[in-house]
Structures are given as C-alpha cells and as structure tokens.
Enzyme design. Structure first.
Site, short mmCIF file in Angstrom:
data_model
loop_
_atom_site.label_atom_id
_atom_site.label_comp_id
_atom_site.label_asym_id
_atom_site.label_seq_id
_atom_site.Cartn_x
_atom_site.Cartn_y
_atom_site.Cartn_z
N HIS A 1 -3.32 7.37 3.23
CA HIS A 1 -3.69 6.07 2.66
C HIS A 1 -5.08 5.73 3.16
O HIS A 1 -5.42 5.95 4.33
CB HIS A 1 -2.68 5.01 3.10
N ASN B 1 -9.99 0.08 0.23
CA ASN B 1 -8.53 0.17 0.22
C ASN B 1 -8.03 -0.25 -1.17
O ASN B 1 -8.07 -1.43 -1.51
CB ASN B 1 -7.97 -0.73 1.32
N CYS C 1 0.82 -1.23 0.00
CA CYS C 1 0.00 0.00 0.00
C CYS C 1 0.85 1.27 0.00
O CYS C 1 0.34 2.35 -0.30
CB CYS C 1 -0.94 0.01 1.20
N1 COA Z 1 -18.33 -8.61 9.02
C1 COA Z 1 -18.80 -8.92 10.23
N2 COA Z 1 -18.02 -9.28 11.26
C2 COA Z 1 -16.70 -9.33 11.06
C3 COA Z 1 -16.14 -9.03 9.81
C4 COA Z 1 -17.00 -8.67 8.77
N3 COA Z 1 -16.56 -8.34 7.54
N4 COA Z 1 -14.79 -9.17 9.90
C5 COA Z 1 -14.52 -9.53 11.15
N5 COA Z 1 -15.68 -9.63 11.86
C6 COA Z 1 -15.84 -10.01 13.25
C7 COA Z 1 -14.69 -10.84 13.77
O1 COA Z 1 -14.90 -12.20 13.46
C8 COA Z 1 -14.77 -10.57 15.26
O2 COA Z 1 -15.81 -11.37 15.81
P1 COA Z 1 -15.67 -11.99 17.29
O3 COA Z 1 -15.54 -10.81 18.20
O4 COA Z 1 -16.92 -12.76 17.41
O5 COA Z 1 -14.42 -12.82 17.22
C9 COA Z 1 -15.22 -9.11 15.32
O6 COA Z 1 -15.82 -8.82 14.04
C10 COA Z 1 -14.10 -8.14 15.59
O7 COA Z 1 -13.01 -8.43 14.72
P2 COA Z 1 -11.71 -7.57 14.70
O8 COA Z 1 -10.80 -8.11 13.63
O9 COA Z 1 -11.16 -7.43 16.08
O10 COA Z 1 -12.31 -6.15 14.24
P3 COA Z 1 -11.61 -4.77 14.13
O11 COA Z 1 -12.39 -3.75 14.85
O12 COA Z 1 -10.12 -4.85 14.36
O13 COA Z 1 -11.81 -4.44 12.56
C11 COA Z 1 -10.52 -4.43 10.56
C12 COA Z 1 -11.24 -5.26 11.59
C13 COA Z 1 -9.87 -5.36 9.55
C14 COA Z 1 -11.53 -3.54 9.86
C15 COA Z 1 -9.46 -3.55 11.24
O14 COA Z 1 -8.71 -4.32 12.13
C16 COA Z 1 -8.52 -2.89 10.28
O15 COA Z 1 -8.92 -2.02 9.52
N6 COA Z 1 -7.24 -3.25 10.36
C17 COA Z 1 -6.19 -2.61 9.59
C18 COA Z 1 -6.39 -2.86 8.16
C19 COA Z 1 -5.35 -2.25 7.35
O16 COA Z 1 -4.99 -1.13 7.54
N7 COA Z 1 -4.88 -3.06 6.44
C20 COA Z 1 -4.10 -2.72 5.39
C21 COA Z 1 -2.94 -1.91 5.68
S1 COA Z 1 -2.60 -1.44 4.11
#
Ligand code: COA
Length: 326
Positions: free
Chosen positions: A253, A283, A116
């Site tokens: 980003h 993204n 990214c």
């Molecule tokens: N829809 C519904 N529920 C979802 C889901 C989706 N698409 N994806 C994950 N969940 C659930 C998980 O299973 C988890 O359930 P549980 O509590 O029963 O185990 C819950 O939601 C929380 O998951 P978590 O991964 O802790 O959520 P989060 O608040 O961290 O959000 C992201 C997830 C991916 C959106 C976030 O972590 C993120 O944006 N991370 C960075 C991404 C990034 O910058 N990536 C690229 C860099 S270039």
C-alpha cells in the site's frame, strides 16, 4: 478427484485523472513545503479528479483495461467487487453502477469498504469464490476519489492523498495463482483515522469547524501501521511455509515511503524489489495496490510465475495481505 482451483491474475488495468497536483502547487495555498512532504512521505505529486468526475468513472477506465488485457468480454465476468470508501452514492453501490456501465451480466456486484485495505479485502473475497468453484472470472477493482474528502486547509492530511483506480481480472486455473490471503481489523483505533460524519450519525460534524473531511493522528497511525504490517508479512510467509528470500516482489500500500521502506527492510528486500508509486500518486487508498501491481506488470518488471506479496493498511484499522504467483 477434482483438481484444486486457484485464482490467477489474467488481466490488469488502471485509470488516473489527468490533473496533476504537485507539492509546489500545494505550497501556494497551504502552509507546507515540497521539502517537508518529500522527506516525510516520499510524495512529489498526486492526481486529482476533475469537476464532475467520480469514483465510478475511474473504476470504469481501469475495469475496461483489465478486461481487455484478460481478453474477456462482459458476458465472461461472473462477479464484480469494488473496494472503495468514496462511492459515487450512498446507494446503489459503485459496483452496481459500474456493472451497468460495463454491460456485465446479472452476476453479483458489491462494494467493500475497508478503507485503504479495500482492494486486498476484495481480492480475498474473490479468491474464496474461485477456490470454491462458485465463480470463474471475477473483476476486482480498487477505486477512490479521496481528494473529495479533504480539508485543503489541513496540511496534516491534504498533502497525502490522491485519486485513481486499479483493477484485476481473476480467473480460475489449476495452477497457482493466489496462494493465501489474510484479512484483519481492529475497531479500537477508529478515532486515529476517520471521516466523522455519516448517514445515521448525520452529516453535521461534532466539531463545528471540522467539515466533511479526513482527520488523522498521523504519527500514531504511522507507528501502528509499521508494526502491524511487520506482523502480517510474517503471518503470510509462515502460512505458506515460505522464506522471505523466495519473494520476488513486494507490492505495498502506498501511503508513505518510510512505511514501505520499513516493511522492505523487515523482509530484507532491496528497494529495487519493491514497486513504488507513492511519489507520483500519493495515497490513493483502495486503488494504491492495484495501481502499483499494474505498473509493475506493464513496465515488464513483474514477470509470469514470480512470487508477489501484496499488503495494505488503512482506516478501521484494517489490514490485509495476499501471497500470489503471478
Ligand atoms: N507540511 C509541513 N509541516 C507539517 C505538515 C506539512 N504538510 N504536516 C505536519 N507538519 C508538521 C507538524 O505540525 C509538526 O510540527 P511541530 O513539530 O511544530 O508540531 C511536524 O510537522 C511533525 O509532525 P508529525 O505529524 O509528527 O510528522 P510525521 O513525521 O509523523 O509525518 C505523516 C506525518 C502524516 C506524514 C506520517 O505520520 C504518516 O505518514 N503517517 C501515516 C499515514 C498513513 O499511513 N495514513 C494512512 C493509512 S492508510
């Protein structure tokens, strides 16, 4: 005495696939909800390439628009750099394919794979060529078809990414221009965000069910991203002896609205000084910063001579920033 040279943005362009995939569309085939995606990421919809459409196709659209807005033709471009992690082929590079399509002269053309952060890395390289007097006009593109690398059954990743391309032309000028760029990497975190197959490792995934797809430990990536971006914006301001109150725009980003808001908060910037496209693009990896930049400029919000801070964070991990006067 020869005057110092700066790289100025003289043109921008963009290209987005026509097909829109909304959160509601995703609800139909993966266990997720529009509410969850919007609350956790800020994404409402993303663009997805058509069958047969490639990264180079998107790059071409963005590059042509950028050259046109700079008022430059194929013979004026000395160097072409494409930030991408989803090239059309293993080789030739997407930059070489694009060079031919655009009819550029035989100046250098190469890809940069920094996930990214690819566009800001490419911008940093281009800046060095212009400062040193080695090139006059450089085309810098960020182009991706990340949706080709998604497991559409993995709700943790498939809701996050989209396709697109953005481009800028940088031209040598005696007034600023890019003031500084900063690039970093830390391979210790490789496992948190990756596509676990490749040429020399082989295209058979270690885990039988995995397939060729992005895997990510989202909440761990999130924490590192927020901290790291906080550090690099400090580093960039300090290197230029500039106070955060002098910034006109943050062009971040576009991975997650919560990460963007955390960086804006650290800089004490209002969200109306931040260009946000993640709601409509998701993204788009290396394309996200140039797409946001193009939108900020063409919508009339970003004006000439304003001070812009660009930042990116991605797989590797890689992270990068640029401070520039538009
Ligand atoms: N829809 C519904 N529920 C979802 C889901 C989706 N698409 N994806 C994950 N969940 C659930 C998980 O299973 C988890 O359930 P549980 O509590 O029963 O185990 C819950 O939601 C929380 O998951 P978590 O991964 O802790 O959520 P989060 O608040 O961290 O959000 C992201 C997830 C991916 C959106 C976030 O972590 C993120 O944006 N991370 C960075 C991404 C990034 O910058 N990536 C690229 C860099 S270039």
């Amino acid at each position: 005495m020869t005057e110092r040279l700066y790289a100025r943005i003289t043109g921008t362009g963009h290209c987005l696939p026509e097909k829109v995939l909304t959160n509601q569309d995703l609800e139909a085939f993966v266990d997720t909800s529009d509410q969850w995606i919007q609350e956790r990421t800020g994404i409402r919809e993303r663009r997805v390439v058509a069958d047969g459409q490639t990264t180079c196709d998107l790059a071409e659209g963005a590059a042509k628009e950028a050259m046109q807005s700079a008022g430059l033709g194929p013979d004026d471009i000395d160097l072409l750099i494409v930030g991408t992690t989803t090239p059309d082929l293993i080789f030739p590079s997407t930059a070489c394919l694009l060079q031919h399509r655009l009819g550029l002269s035989d100046g250098g053309a190469f890809d940069v794979n920094a996930a990214c952060s690819g566009f800001v890395y490419a911008l940093s390289i281009a800046d060095q060529y212009i400062r040193s007097g080695s090139a006059k006009n450089i085309l810098v593109v960020g182009a991706e078809t990340l949706t080709r690398l998604l497991d559409w059954g993995d709700r943790q990743t498939c809701v996050l990414f989209g396709d697109g391309a953005g481009a800028v032309v940088l031209s040598a000028d005696t007034s600023p221009g890019i003031l500084s760029t900063h690039i970093h990497a830390n391979g210790a975190h490789a496992d948190l965000l990756k596509v676990d197959v490749g040429v020399s490792r082989g295209f058979l995934p270690n885990e039988p069910r995995a397939g060729i797809a992005v895997s990510m430990k989202g909440n761990e990536v999130f924490k590192v991203a927020v901290n790291t971006l906080g550090r690099i914006v400090d580093e960039t301001l300090e290197a230029n002896n500039i106070d955060r109150s002098e910034l006109d725009w943050l062009i971040p980003h576009q991975a997650n609205l919560r990460i963007i808001k955390a960086t804006a908060k650290k800089l004490q910037m209002d969200m109306d000084q931040v260009i946000v496209t993640v709601d409509r693009h998701g993204n788009t990896s290396a394309a996200s910063v140039p797409l946001a930049l193009h939108e900020g400029i063409t919508s009339g919000r970003i004006k000439r001579d304003q001070l812009l801070l660009l930042e990116a964070f991605g797989g590797g991990f890689t992270w990068a920033s640029a401070l520039l006067r538009y």
